[in-house]
Write a protein that holds these residues in place. Structure first.
Motif, PDB file in Angstrom:
ATOM      1  N   PRO A 163       0.812  -1.224   0.000  1.00  0.00           N
ATOM      2  CA  PRO A 163       0.000   0.000   0.000  1.00  0.00           C
ATOM      3  C   PRO A 163       0.843   1.271   0.000  1.00  0.00           C
ATOM      4  O   PRO A 163       0.471   2.263  -0.653  1.00  0.00           O
ATOM      5  N   VAL A 164       1.952   1.260   0.716  1.00  0.00           N
ATOM      6  CA  VAL A 164       2.825   2.435   0.741  1.00  0.00           C
ATOM      7  C   VAL A 164       3.387   2.698  -0.663  1.00  0.00           C
ATOM      8  O   VAL A 164       3.399   3.839  -1.147  1.00  0.00           O
ATOM      9  N   ILE A 165       3.849   1.641  -1.329  1.00  0.00           N
ATOM     10  CA  ILE A 165       4.391   1.787  -2.679  1.00  0.00           C
ATOM     11  C   ILE A 165       3.315   2.289  -3.638  1.00  0.00           C
ATOM     12  O   ILE A 165       3.555   3.165  -4.478  1.00  0.00           O
ATOM     13  N   ALA A 166       2.111   1.739  -3.504  1.00  0.00           N
ATOM     14  CA  ALA A 166       1.005   2.158  -4.371  1.00  0.00           C
ATOM     15  C   ALA A 166       0.720   3.650  -4.220  1.00  0.00           C
ATOM     16  O   ALA A 166       0.520   4.365  -5.212  1.00  0.00           O
ATOM     17  N   ALA A 167       0.711   4.133  -2.992  1.00  0.00           N
ATOM     18  CA  ALA A 167       0.423   5.544  -2.753  1.00  0.00           C
ATOM     19  C   ALA A 167       1.537   6.454  -3.263  1.00  0.00           C
ATOM     20  O   ALA A 167       1.281   7.515  -3.833  1.00  0.00           O
ATOM     21  N   LEU A 168       2.765   6.027  -3.065  1.00  0.00           N
ATOM     22  CA  LEU A 168       3.898   6.851  -3.487  1.00  0.00           C
ATOM     23  C   LEU A 168       3.987   6.991  -5.005  1.00  0.00           C
ATOM     24  O   LEU A 168       4.505   7.985  -5.516  1.00  0.00           O
ATOM     25  N   THR A 169       3.498   5.999  -5.745  1.00  0.00           N
ATOM     26  CA  THR A 169       3.588   6.026  -7.205  1.00  0.00           C
ATOM     27  C   THR A 169       2.320   6.548  -7.880  1.00  0.00           C
ATOM     28  O   THR A 169       2.297   6.701  -9.107  1.00  0.00           O
TER      29      THR A 169
END
Length: 446
Positions: free
Chosen positions: A412-418
């Motif tokens: 989820p963190v990666i999804a939000a950052l991208t």
């Protein structure tokens, strides 16, 4: 396209229908989670091996999540072809009926191994229903909402799910307090029987709601897409992957709601069923207020920062919560349960309906949200089963489960950052392709 006379009131009506429908639907869904942790190991599985019975019972909880991606393909396709309203009515009626049937099932002592087979079948129907519920309700709320308040209005779907979980917990409190023989013979069935009201109430509430202006305009002008899935994978494949990764955050909810409940009430910790159900009830009560507040904040500062607060914060606070459970100190468990699930997790939970929905255009929004979220939710559903295995043969290795939960917060963190920030984009421009991109596929008129 002409504007209906009551267009001003439609955002509130859509949000209310989403809230009430989701509350009713997820009442059904979450009473299964409570029963899977507390009741079903003794009713549908072999009691001579409690650890295996619990593992199998928790696995049936995950079965619905495995069925969700399949249901999402079906619900997403027809939701983008025939409209949001029809799918909203269908999913809620299906959930009410399948849950009622669970309350009517024979036990293992009565029909042997046929009992868990029937249980799994009903659970699959629940999963198919849930696959289209949130995506259709979110699409309905988002497309009716004023552009500057999409986060707030779409959050009602998720506060509705928390309301449903709160209602499920409150219903289970008196049931869990019954004497053991009454609880296992008839008491556990009552919450499932009550779901027949879900089908009736849901049909009455949702059939009167107007279809969204965005969908009607799409159907009247460019027409609906013949194969929404083909368009989705060709034009929005990266956003589908982001939604899948983001949806894994639901693992925090399933581990908190199911695994931690089973762990806390096990012989290793020794907490009572009623006391732990109250932790969930109070945490959900706080979430009812926190979710729209976080969503309102996202309308001001953006979806990404609020979602990241929830994802990163949940990784930390779940570790603290499971540690508190291991100590058996009830005030500490209650406090950290409310902070973890009621406050911190609500940041991600309250903003994802707008965050995900704004990634897609009207013509494939329901498909994109349904397919992306349900694949991610499938991981979350089986996270409970993996947690039970990670906890070891005696089920006490809470720290490994906490690390496992933290690892599930990374996608989820990666999804939000991208992801793109979309809170200031006009509704009609959401998911719009740039001029240099591939042309749109052939459409058909509605």
């Amino acid at each position: 396209m002409s504007v209906p006379a009551d267009a001003v009131g439609q955002p509130k009506k859509a949000a209310t229908a989403a809230w009430i429908g989701s509350a009713l639907e997820y009442y059904d869904f979450f009473i299964y989670g409570s029963a899977a942790a507390l009741i079903f190991p003794k009713v549908f599985f072999d009691e001579s091996d409690p650890a295996t019975a619990t593992l199998l019972s928790l696995a049936t909880f995950g079965v619905a999540y495995a069925a969700r991606p399949v249901g999402a393909l079906f619900m997403g396709h027809f939701g983008d072809r025939v409209g949001r309203k029809k799918i909203m009515v269908f999913t809620l009626v299906l959930m009410g009926l399948s849950t009622f049937l669970i309350g009517c099932l024979p036990t293992r002592h009565q029909v042997g191994t046929l009992a868990p087979v029937l249980l799994v079948l009903c659970r699959v129907l629940q999963g198919i229903s849930a696959a289209g519920e949130q995506a259709s309700a979110n699409s309905m709320s988002l497309e009716h909402a004023p552009a500057h308040r999409r986060g707030f209005f779409t959050s009602f779907t998720l506060s509705g799910t928390q309301g449903g979980q709160l209602l499920a917990t409150l219903v289970f409190l008196p049931v869990a307090a019954l004497p053991e023989d009454q609880l296992l013979s008839w008491g556990w069935r009552v919450p499932f029987w009550l779901s027949i009201a879900v089908a009736v109430a849901g049909f009455v509430i949702r059939r009167k709601l107007a279809e969204t202006p965005a969908f009607e305009q799409q159907a009247a002008s460019a027409g609906v897409v013949k194969l929404p899935l083909a368009v989705l994978l060709r034009e929005h494949w990266a956003d589908v992957l982001r939604v899948i990764g983001g949806a894994v955050i639901a693992s925090v909810s399933t581990i908190f709601t199911v695994w931690a409940l089973a762990y806390a009430t096990s012989d290793a910790v020794g907490m009572s069923r009623s006391s732990m159900l109250w932790v969930g009830a109070l945490a959900n009560l706080v979430a009812l207020a926190a979710i729209p507040l976080w969503a309102t904040l996202s309308d001001r500062i953006g979806r990404r920062p609020v979602f990241l607060i929830g994802a990163v914060g949940s990784a930390v606070t779940m570790f603290l919560y499971l540690w508190a459970v291991s100590t058996g100190t009830y005030p500490l468990i209650l406090l950290l349960g409310i902070v973890t699930f009621g406050v911190v997790y609500s940041a991600a939970n309250g903003v994802w309906p707008s965050f995900y929905g704004e990634m897609f255009s009207t013509r494939v929004r329901l498909s994109g949200m349904a397919i992306g979220t349900q694949i991610g939710f499938a991981v979350a559903g089986f996270a409970v089963t993996f947690a039970a295995q990670i906890a070891g043969p005696d089920g006490t290795d809470w720290s490994s489960v906490a690390l496992f939960t933290a690892a599930l917060c990374v996608p989820p963190v990666i999804a939000a950052l991208t992801a793109r920030e979309t809170h200031k984009v006009a509704t009609e421009d959401l998911g719009v392709r740039t001029p240099g991109d591939a042309p749109r596929p052939e459409t058909v008129t509605a």
